[in-house]
Design a protein around this motif. Structure first.
Motif, PDB file in Angstrom:
ATOM      1  N   GLY A  47       0.779  -1.233   0.000  1.00  7.16           N
ATOM      2  CA  GLY A  47       0.000   0.000   0.000  1.00  7.16           C
ATOM      3  C   GLY A  47       0.807   1.278   0.000  1.00  7.16           C
ATOM      4  N   TYR A 206      -5.033   7.452   4.293  1.00  8.06           N
ATOM      5  CA  TYR A 206      -5.314   6.109   3.795  1.00  8.06           C
ATOM      6  C   TYR A 206      -4.087   5.551   3.080  1.00  8.06           C
ATOM      7  CZ  TYR A 206      -5.665   8.175  -0.855  1.00  8.06           C
ATOM      8  OH  TYR A 206      -5.375   8.830  -2.024  1.00  8.06           O
ATOM      9  N   SER A 207      -4.078   4.214   2.905  1.00  7.71           N
ATOM     10  CA  SER A 207      -2.994   3.560   2.181  1.00  7.71           C
ATOM     11  C   SER A 207      -3.471   2.905   0.891  1.00  7.71           C
ATOM     12  CB  SER A 207      -2.317   2.500   3.059  1.00  7.71           C
ATOM     13  OG  SER A 207      -1.649   3.107   4.143  1.00  7.71           O
ATOM     14  N   GLN A 208      -4.654   2.279   0.926  1.00  9.13           N
ATOM     15  CA  GLN A 208      -5.133   1.536  -0.226  1.00  9.13           C
ATOM     16  C   GLN A 208      -6.437   2.132  -0.743  1.00  9.13           C
ATOM     17  OE1 GLN A 208      -4.971  -2.706  -0.015  1.00  9.13           O
ATOM     18  NE2 GLN A 208      -2.996  -2.736   1.010  1.00  9.13           N
ATOM     19  N   GLU A 210      -9.427   0.942  -1.621  1.00  7.87           N
ATOM     20  CA  GLU A 210     -10.674   0.532  -0.984  1.00  7.87           C
ATOM     21  C   GLU A 210     -10.837   1.198   0.382  1.00  7.87           C
ATOM     22  OE1 GLU A 210      -8.447  -1.470  -2.264  1.00  7.87           O
ATOM     23  OE2 GLU A 210      -9.440  -2.539  -3.916  1.00  7.87           O
ATOM     24  N   GLU A 211      -9.725   1.353   1.088  1.00  7.42           N
ATOM     25  CA  GLU A 211      -9.756   2.025   2.390  1.00  7.42           C
ATOM     26  C   GLU A 211     -10.180   3.476   2.230  1.00  7.42           C
ATOM     27  OE1 GLU A 211      -6.613   3.155   6.003  1.00  7.42           O
ATOM     28  OE2 GLU A 211      -5.881   2.469   4.052  1.00  7.42           O
ATOM     29  N   SER A 212      -9.696   4.145   1.191  1.00 14.60           N
ATOM     30  CA  SER A 212     -10.050   5.546   0.975  1.00 14.60           C
ATOM     31  C   SER A 212     -11.541   5.703   0.701  1.00 14.60           C
ATOM     32  CB  SER A 212      -9.240   6.125  -0.186  1.00 14.60           C
ATOM     33  OG  SER A 212      -9.671   5.635  -1.436  1.00 14.60           O
ATOM     34  N   ARG A 214     -13.983   3.701   1.813  1.00 16.01           N
ATOM     35  CA  ARG A 214     -14.707   3.503   3.078  1.00 16.01           C
ATOM     36  C   ARG A 214     -14.650   4.761   3.941  1.00 16.01           C
ATOM     37  NH1 ARG A 214     -12.016  -1.542   2.853  1.00 16.01           N
ATOM     38  NH2 ARG A 214     -10.466  -0.825   4.377  1.00 16.01           N
ATOM     39  N   LEU A 215     -13.470   5.356   4.055  1.00 17.06           N
ATOM     40  CA  LEU A 215     -13.320   6.566   4.864  1.00 17.06           C
ATOM     41  C   LEU A 215     -14.103   7.726   4.272  1.00 17.06           C
ATOM     42  CD1 LEU A 215      -9.483   6.380   5.674  1.00 17.06           C
ATOM     43  CD2 LEU A 215     -11.373   6.046   7.282  1.00 17.06           C
ATOM     44  N   GLN A 232      -9.608   5.240  -7.833  1.00 16.71           N
ATOM     45  CA  GLN A 232     -10.477   5.669  -6.737  1.00 16.71           C
ATOM     46  C   GLN A 232     -11.763   6.304  -7.252  1.00 16.71           C
ATOM     47  OE1 GLN A 232      -6.764   7.466  -5.155  1.00 16.71           O
ATOM     48  NE2 GLN A 232      -7.801   7.319  -3.175  1.00 16.71           N
TER      49      GLN A 232
END
Length: 340
Positions: A47, A206-208, A210-212, A214-215, A232
């Motif tokens: 990531g 964020y690192s990845q 999908e994480e971005s 969600r946040l 993204q």
């Protein structure tokens, strides 16, 4: 038994250890490679550039066979002797790439002279610009500058990428400090102060990709610096978000990721088969349709043509950028961040 003996030589044995970014090797592509080679794939997802460096550098490249890295970061691996030259002649699908990606010598950092001859150290795979993603409901007027990440009216509404190299480049852009990849000695304190301001303004890092997403959804973010670019954008739109995507007037940082072979690769021929498979039609198509990324065999997705990308270059001191960033990220004040 006779059939087994006849077909056995056509199939490779063992496992190929791959280190890649999210979305670079879809399940269908893994199956295609395994059917073609007879080998299994051990896929590890990374990531950040610094995590990638630590993974490859940990045991001199002995833990992985092939990995994806941008052209700027690649120079660290070449200088450290962690990668070996690629034999372009073993990768037939390079002939299907667009002319600008076949001209490897014209892409900075891919070809170096070693032992009196030009050697290629990586093959282009995908690329993206790092623009600004914004929530159209909260920001009816699109942001025009990278400085929007520091806008006090957006405090607690901003998402940023968790990486020292890129964030110091963003700080340099916001400060108007010349090249974002070359900080002079006198510029470090101002850049540190600027990133401390960014830390105070953001809701998180964020690192990845999908994480971005969600946040962004969970916390009602208004603005995000998109390290993964259109990847993204596609994920957020698929999640039903009404977002826009713009390139800042200072110019968007942009990366070109390539496949490289580690010095410690256990099966050099198998590594070349992997790269060839990833340049084939299926993998290239999935980059676009599923990930929203560009590939090297067809023209890029539409973007704002008036915005010239700032292709990543090797920074003046990657280790220092990351070390200082970790101090900033943990909440240290400027004096402590810059302390020896």
């Amino acid at each position: 038994m006779a059939l087994l003996v006849f077909f056995a030589p056509a199939r490779a044995a063992g496992t190929l250890r791959v280190l890649a970014w999210p979305g670079y090797a879809e399940a269908e592509v893994l199956r295609e490679f395994e059917q073609r080679s007879g080998a299994k794939v051990e896929l590890t997802i990374v990531g950040s550039d610094e995590a990638l460096w630590h993974r490859i550098n940990a045991r001199g490249g002995a833990d992985f066979d092939v990995f994806a890295v941008n052209t700027a970061e690649l120079q660290r691996y070449i200088q450290a002797g962690l990668v070996q030259p690629v034999d372009v002649g073993l990768i037939a699908n390079t002939r299907k790439q667009l002319p600008r990606f076949r001209d490897l010598a014209a892409i900075p950092g891919l070809v170096h002279r070693r032992d009196g001859r030009a050697q290629t150290f990586a093959i282009p795979y995908t690329y993206a610009e790092m623009g600004l993603i914004y929530d159209k409901r909260q920001l009816p007027v699109p942001p025009s500058s990278i400085s929007a990440l520091w806008d006090p009216r957006l405090r607690g509404k901003v998402l940023a990428y968790d990486g020292g190299a890129h964030n110091f480049s963003l700080a340099a852009q916001a400060l108007g400090s010349g090249s974002p990849f070359r900080l002079a000695s006198a510029q470090w304190p101002r850049a540190v102060d600027k990133l401390i301001e960014l830390r105070r303004n953001v809701l998180g890092f964020y690192s990845q990709p999908e994480e971005s997403v969600r946040l962004f959804q969970r916390h009602g973010a208004a603005l995000m610096h998109a390290n993964y670019g259109m990847q993204q954008v596609q994920l957020l739109k698929a999640a039903g978000m009404d977002i826009g995507y713009v390139m800042p007037r200072e110019g968007a940082l942009a990366w070109l990721d390539c496949w490289a072979i580690t010095r410690g690769a256990r099966d050099r021929k198998l590594a070349h088969v992997w790269i060839d498979t990833l340049l084939a039609a299926k993998a290239s198509e999935l980059l676009v349709t599923r990930q929203g990324l560009a590939n090297t065999i067809s023209e890029a997705l539409p973007r704002q043509p008036e915005q010239a990308p700032l292709w990543l270059e090797p920074v003046e001191d990657a280790a220092r950028r990351e070390a200082l960033w970790q101090r900033i990220r943990s909440g240290d004040r400027a004096a402590k961040v810059l302390a020896p």
